[in-house]
Design a protein around this motif. Structure first.
Motif, mmCIF file in Angstrom:
data_model
loop_
_atom_site.group_PDB
_atom_site.id
_atom_site.type_symbol
_atom_site.label_atom_id
_atom_site.label_comp_id
_atom_site.label_asym_id
_atom_site.label_seq_id
_atom_site.Cartn_x
_atom_site.Cartn_y
_atom_site.Cartn_z
ATOM 1 N N VAL A 115 28.460 28.338 29.800
ATOM 2 C CA VAL A 115 27.899 29.364 28.936
ATOM 3 C C VAL A 115 27.023 30.245 29.818
ATOM 4 O O VAL A 115 26.159 29.745 30.557
ATOM 5 C CB VAL A 115 27.071 28.757 27.780
ATOM 6 C CG1 VAL A 115 26.384 29.848 26.967
ATOM 7 C CG2 VAL A 115 27.969 27.903 26.885
ATOM 8 N N ARG A 116 27.257 31.538 29.752
ATOM 9 C CA ARG A 116 26.486 32.462 30.588
ATOM 10 C C ARG A 116 25.069 32.581 30.060
ATOM 11 O O ARG A 116 24.843 32.712 28.860
ATOM 12 C CB ARG A 116 27.151 33.828 30.627
ATOM 13 C CG ARG A 116 26.471 34.764 31.606
ATOM 14 C CD ARG A 116 27.313 35.964 31.876
ATOM 15 N NE ARG A 116 26.672 36.792 32.863
ATOM 16 C CZ ARG A 116 27.318 37.654 33.603
ATOM 17 N NH1 ARG A 116 28.623 37.788 33.481
ATOM 18 N NH2 ARG A 116 26.677 38.400 34.474
ATOM 19 N N GLY A 117 24.127 32.513 30.988
ATOM 20 C CA GLY A 117 22.715 32.659 30.641
ATOM 21 C C GLY A 117 22.254 34.087 30.844
ATOM 22 O O GLY A 117 22.979 34.928 31.389
ATOM 23 N N ALA A 118 21.052 34.355 30.420
ATOM 24 C CA ALA A 118 20.455 35.675 30.605
ATOM 25 C C ALA A 118 19.807 35.741 31.983
ATOM 26 O O ALA A 118 19.103 34.813 32.390
ATOM 27 C CB ALA A 118 19.418 35.941 29.516
ATOM 28 N N ALA A 119 20.037 36.827 32.699
ATOM 29 C CA ALA A 119 19.447 36.996 34.023
ATOM 30 C C ALA A 119 17.926 36.988 33.912
ATOM 31 O O ALA A 119 17.357 37.619 33.030
ATOM 32 C CB ALA A 119 19.929 38.297 34.653
ATOM 33 N N GLY A 120 17.278 36.230 34.785
ATOM 34 C CA GLY A 120 15.821 36.165 34.803
ATOM 35 C C GLY A 120 15.205 35.249 33.763
ATOM 36 O O GLY A 120 14.004 35.046 33.736
ATOM 37 N N ASP A 121 16.032 34.686 32.895
ATOM 38 C CA ASP A 121 15.547 33.750 31.876
ATOM 39 C C ASP A 121 15.142 32.448 32.559
ATOM 40 O O ASP A 121 15.873 31.926 33.399
ATOM 41 C CB ASP A 121 16.667 33.499 30.860
ATOM 42 C CG ASP A 121 16.259 32.566 29.732
ATOM 43 O OD1 ASP A 121 15.110 32.111 29.703
ATOM 44 O OD2 ASP A 121 17.117 32.290 28.876
ATOM 45 N N GLY A 122 14.007 31.919 32.230
ATOM 46 C CA GLY A 122 13.508 30.696 32.858
ATOM 47 C C GLY A 122 14.377 29.473 32.621
ATOM 48 O O GLY A 122 14.300 28.507 33.368
ATOM 49 N N THR A 123 15.223 29.491 31.598
ATOM 50 C CA THR A 123 16.080 28.334 31.334
ATOM 51 C C THR A 123 17.469 28.486 31.949
ATOM 52 O O THR A 123 18.251 27.547 31.932
ATOM 53 C CB THR A 123 16.235 28.088 29.818
ATOM 54 O OG1 THR A 123 16.870 29.221 29.228
ATOM 55 C CG2 THR A 123 14.888 27.835 29.166
ATOM 56 N N SER A 124 17.784 29.665 32.486
ATOM 57 C CA SER A 124 19.090 29.887 33.104
ATOM 58 C C SER A 124 19.064 29.470 34.568
ATOM 59 O O SER A 124 18.038 29.531 35.234
ATOM 60 C CB SER A 124 19.492 31.364 33.013
ATOM 61 O OG SER A 124 19.729 31.729 31.674
ATOM 62 N N LEU A 125 20.211 29.065 35.045
ATOM 63 C CA LEU A 125 20.374 28.642 36.431
ATOM 64 C C LEU A 125 21.080 29.767 37.191
ATOM 65 O O LEU A 125 22.223 30.104 36.884
ATOM 66 C CB LEU A 125 21.211 27.358 36.478
ATOM 67 C CG LEU A 125 21.470 26.741 37.822
ATOM 68 C CD1 LEU A 125 20.178 26.200 38.425
ATOM 69 C CD2 LEU A 125 22.480 25.619 37.679
ATOM 70 N N ALA A 126 20.396 30.362 38.157
ATOM 71 C CA ALA A 126 20.963 31.453 38.953
ATOM 72 C C ALA A 126 21.769 30.858 40.097
ATOM 73 O O ALA A 126 21.359 30.879 41.257
ATOM 74 C CB ALA A 126 19.853 32.359 39.463
ATOM 75 N N ALA A 127 22.931 30.322 39.781
ATOM 76 C CA ALA A 127 23.774 29.657 40.777
ATOM 77 C C ALA A 127 24.290 30.665 41.795
ATOM 78 O O ALA A 127 24.679 31.776 41.447
ATOM 79 C CB ALA A 127 24.931 28.946 40.095
ATOM 80 N N LYS A 128 24.293 30.243 43.051
ATOM 81 C CA LYS A 128 24.830 31.058 44.147
ATOM 82 C C LYS A 128 26.172 30.507 44.623
ATOM 83 O O LYS A 128 27.052 31.262 44.998
ATOM 84 C CB LYS A 128 23.857 31.081 45.331
ATOM 85 C CG LYS A 128 22.477 31.575 44.988
ATOM 86 C CD LYS A 128 22.484 33.059 44.771
ATOM 87 C CE LYS A 128 21.071 33.546 44.523
ATOM 88 N NZ LYS A 128 20.995 34.612 43.578
ATOM 89 N N THR A 129 26.290 29.155 44.612
ATOM 90 C CA THR A 129 27.530 28.507 45.031
ATOM 91 C C THR A 129 27.820 27.330 44.111
ATOM 92 O O THR A 129 26.946 26.852 43.386
ATOM 93 C CB THR A 129 27.457 27.981 46.485
ATOM 94 O OG1 THR A 129 26.398 27.059 46.601
ATOM 95 C CG2 THR A 129 27.270 29.116 47.483
#
Length: 172
Positions: A115-129
């Motif tokens: 499930v796509r999260g919101a950018a900059g949201d503290g609960t989202s994971l900004a995965a790089k790899t």
């Protein structure tokens, strides 16, 4: 006539059987080699990218055996990596692993759903790899994660709102 003790005969038989492993990876206790990175090619296919926060996307992953016959016997390990942390993606609820034997040239696939999260949201994971390893094997292969941030389920364990499906036999 010379008599050879039974224990010597059994020891020789056991040593002969243990020599049957081709060294292609760990064994599952039945002499089958586990498929391992290096003996297979791993590719991430065209994804069904989640267009916006809250939408679901799917990332297909295919495994093609490039060497001696091997076995996939459990689920793949999938880890999302950010700049400083690694988070394991859980197995899809209700998914059942199946044992697949792959001859040279055979392939299998599985899907990473997220499930796509919101950018900059503290609960989202900004995965790089994303790191993928096969069951019974130690090595992992990394791929860029270009599908946007992954929503978190909340809680202290930082579990991503994502899951890994079971291997499916592909092809003929």
């Amino acid at each position: 006539m010379r008599v050879i003790p039974l224990s010597v005969t059994l020891l020789a038989a056991a040593l002969t059987l243990t020599a049957c492993n081709d060294g292609g990876g760990a064994t599952n206790g039945k002499g089958d080699s586990a498929c391992a990175i290096g003996g297979v090619s791993v590719q991430i296919g065209s994804a069904s990218v989640a267009p916006g926060a809250g939408d679901t996307g799917e990332v297909p992953v295919s495994i093609t055996n490039q060497s001696a016959p091997c076995t996939l016997d459990d689920f793949p390990d999938v880890v999302l990596v950010t700049g400083g942390s690694k988070v394991a993606v859980p197995v899809a609820q209700g998914a059942k692993a199946q044992k697949l034997k792959l001859a040279k040239g055979d392939f299998a696939s599985f899907t990473i759903s997220y499930v796509r999260g919101a950018a900059g949201d503290g609960t989202s994971l900004a995965a790089k790899t994303v790191e993928i390893s096969l069951p019974g094997a130690k090595d992992a292969e990394s791929f860029p994660w270009s599908y946007g941030p992954v929503a978190g389920k909340g809680g202290s364990d930082n579990t991503p709102n994502a899951s890994v499906g079971a291997f499916q036999q592909s092809g003929d």
